[in-house]
Design an enzyme around this catalytic site. Structure first.
Site, short mmCIF file in Angstrom:
data_model
loop_
_atom_site.label_atom_id
_atom_site.label_comp_id
_atom_site.label_asym_id
_atom_site.label_seq_id
_atom_site.Cartn_x
_atom_site.Cartn_y
_atom_site.Cartn_z
N PHE A 228 0.81 -1.21 0.00
CA PHE A 228 0.00 0.00 0.00
C PHE A 228 0.85 1.27 0.00
O PHE A 228 0.37 2.33 -0.40
CB PHE A 228 -0.89 0.06 1.25
N THR B 46 -4.19 2.43 -8.57
CA THR B 46 -5.31 3.36 -8.68
C THR B 46 -5.87 3.40 -10.10
O THR B 46 -5.16 3.09 -11.07
CB THR B 46 -4.84 4.78 -8.31
N ASP B 47 -7.14 3.80 -10.22
CA ASP B 47 -7.72 3.97 -11.54
C ASP B 47 -7.18 5.20 -12.26
O ASP B 47 -7.36 5.35 -13.48
CB ASP B 47 -9.25 4.03 -11.46
N GLU B 48 -6.48 6.06 -11.54
CA GLU B 48 -5.98 7.29 -12.15
C GLU B 48 -4.90 7.04 -13.20
O GLU B 48 -4.61 7.91 -14.02
CB GLU B 48 -5.47 8.24 -11.07
N TYR C 159 1.39 12.24 -9.76
CA TYR C 159 1.00 11.11 -8.92
C TYR C 159 0.63 9.90 -9.75
O TYR C 159 1.17 8.80 -9.57
CB TYR C 159 -0.17 11.50 -8.02
N LYS D 117 2.43 6.12 -10.18
CA LYS D 117 1.74 4.85 -9.93
C LYS D 117 1.74 3.98 -11.19
O LYS D 117 1.89 2.76 -11.12
CB LYS D 117 0.31 5.09 -9.45
#
Length: 362
Positions: free
Chosen positions: A77, A127-129, A153, A157
């Site tokens: 995480f 993340t979906d980003e 960010y 990721k």
């Protein structure tokens, strides 16, 4: 089994530790967390874990934990996750999210793939980003959506996702990845939309809305996210990616309006709240919505996210258990009941920066 949970004192990590301990009491849990501003040891109060304060970039430390503690599962995480902060200071996001993930993969390969190749699982939480921004009628993100990150960010990721994939295909590391939508719930650091706006509302501070507030997000209660990760660990196929969504695609302004109305209702139902939070408009019978204010939109602000969790449903039996109304009501109740927790984490200059200037990664 023995799990190593990186970032286990952060928002999602701490909720996962609570969730796993309650449902798998026989397992050993080691939490590795650097306790940066968003990590809070108090979030793990009362939970039986072996806590190690350390940085995921300390490869030798990670190797030692994996080898000496007999770790079979690593749930990753640990990450810098606030888009606004990534815009102002991207280097920290590359250091933690990219180099930190590389460090973990290096340690895992060294320990788990040496000798007879111990059965293991490296689960990477993303993340979906990483998929970028959707148009109004575009189909929701799925595991086959092309990566198109738009912020420092999400780019960091995306890079970490690619590293995890590469370590599986090149070295045979047994990995899985999950890409989730916007989480909310207990223990969330008040830089994100829901806790930030709740605490601002209780203090009578502005509720800063980016642009027109019409950005759309898929809201996922953190316990549903933990259920999804559990399903991936237990039934997910090695080398696969799974999208985990909440099934609650909402306009940011609708979430904010829901929050304002819920705060007003809470004060009307409990007169003691007015004494606890005299600065809140609701303490004087004034609508919380009076605090709403529009601020300049964030650079490169993604317009819409949405998750298609069909693969997770079909392969893992995953489906979100909470709708947004139920999840939000529980979240509001938690923050009202745990004032001591959020007051303790909001200290120093960062508190002022967060509470007065920025809406959440929304």
């Amino acid at each position: 089994m023995t799990l190593l949970v990186t970032g286990g004192a952060g928002f999602i990590g701490a909720n996962f530790v609570h969730y796993w301990r309650a449902r798998h009491p026989e397992d050993a849990i080691i939490v590795l967390d650097a306790l940066t501003y968003a990590g809070n040891r108090a979030s793990l109060a009362g939970v039986d874990v072996d806590f190690v304060q350390g940085d995921i970039r300390q490869t030798a430390l990670v190797e030692q934990l994996l080898r000496n503690r007999g770790v079979e599962t690593l749930v990753h995480f640990a990450a810098e996750s606030h888009v606004d902060r990534s815009i102002h200071g991207p280097a920290a996001f590359v250091d933690t999210n990219v180099l930190g993930t590389l460090s973990l993969l290096t340690a895992a390969r060294s320990v788990w793939l040496a000798g007879d190749g111990t059965p293991h699982r490296f689960h990477h939480v993303s993340t979906d980003e990483v998929y970028g921004s959707l148009g109004p009628t575009d189909p929701a993100f799925s595991e086959t959506t092309a990566y198109a990150p738009n912020s420092p960010y999400s780019a960091s990721k995306a890079a970490s996702d690619h590293l995890v994939r590469a370590w599986h295909h090149t070295y045979g590391l047994q990995v899985t990845t999950s890409n989730c939508s916007n989480n909310y719930g207990p223990y969330q650091f008040p830089e994100k939309l829901i806790p930030l706006f709740l605490i601002n509302a209780l203090h009578g501070r502005p509720l800063p809305i980016y642009g027109d507030g019409m950005q759309i997000r898929d809201w996922l209660h953190v316990e549903d996210h933990c259920r999804g990760i559990e399903a991936v660990l237990q039934r997910g196929r090695v080398g696969e990616t799974y999208c985990i969504g909440g099934g609650a695609e909402l306009l940011n302004i609708a979430v904010i309006d829901t929050l304002c109305a819920a705060v007003d209702a809470a004060f009307a139902a409990d007169p003691a709240l007015a004494a606890r939070f005299p600065g809140a408009p609701a303490a004087r019978g004034t609508p919380t919505a009076s605090l709403k204010t529009t601020v300049t939109d964030r650079p490169g602000h993604d317009r819409r996210y949405a998750i298609d969790e069909a693969k997770a449903r079909a392969e893992l039996g995953y489906a979100p258990a909470r709708d947004f109304a139920t999840g939000f009501a529980a979240t509001l109740a938690w923050y009202l009941a745990n004032e001591g927790w959020w007051r303790a984490v909001l200290d120093g200059s960062y508190r002022d920066w967060v509470e007065t200037n920025y809406a959440a990664r929304g």
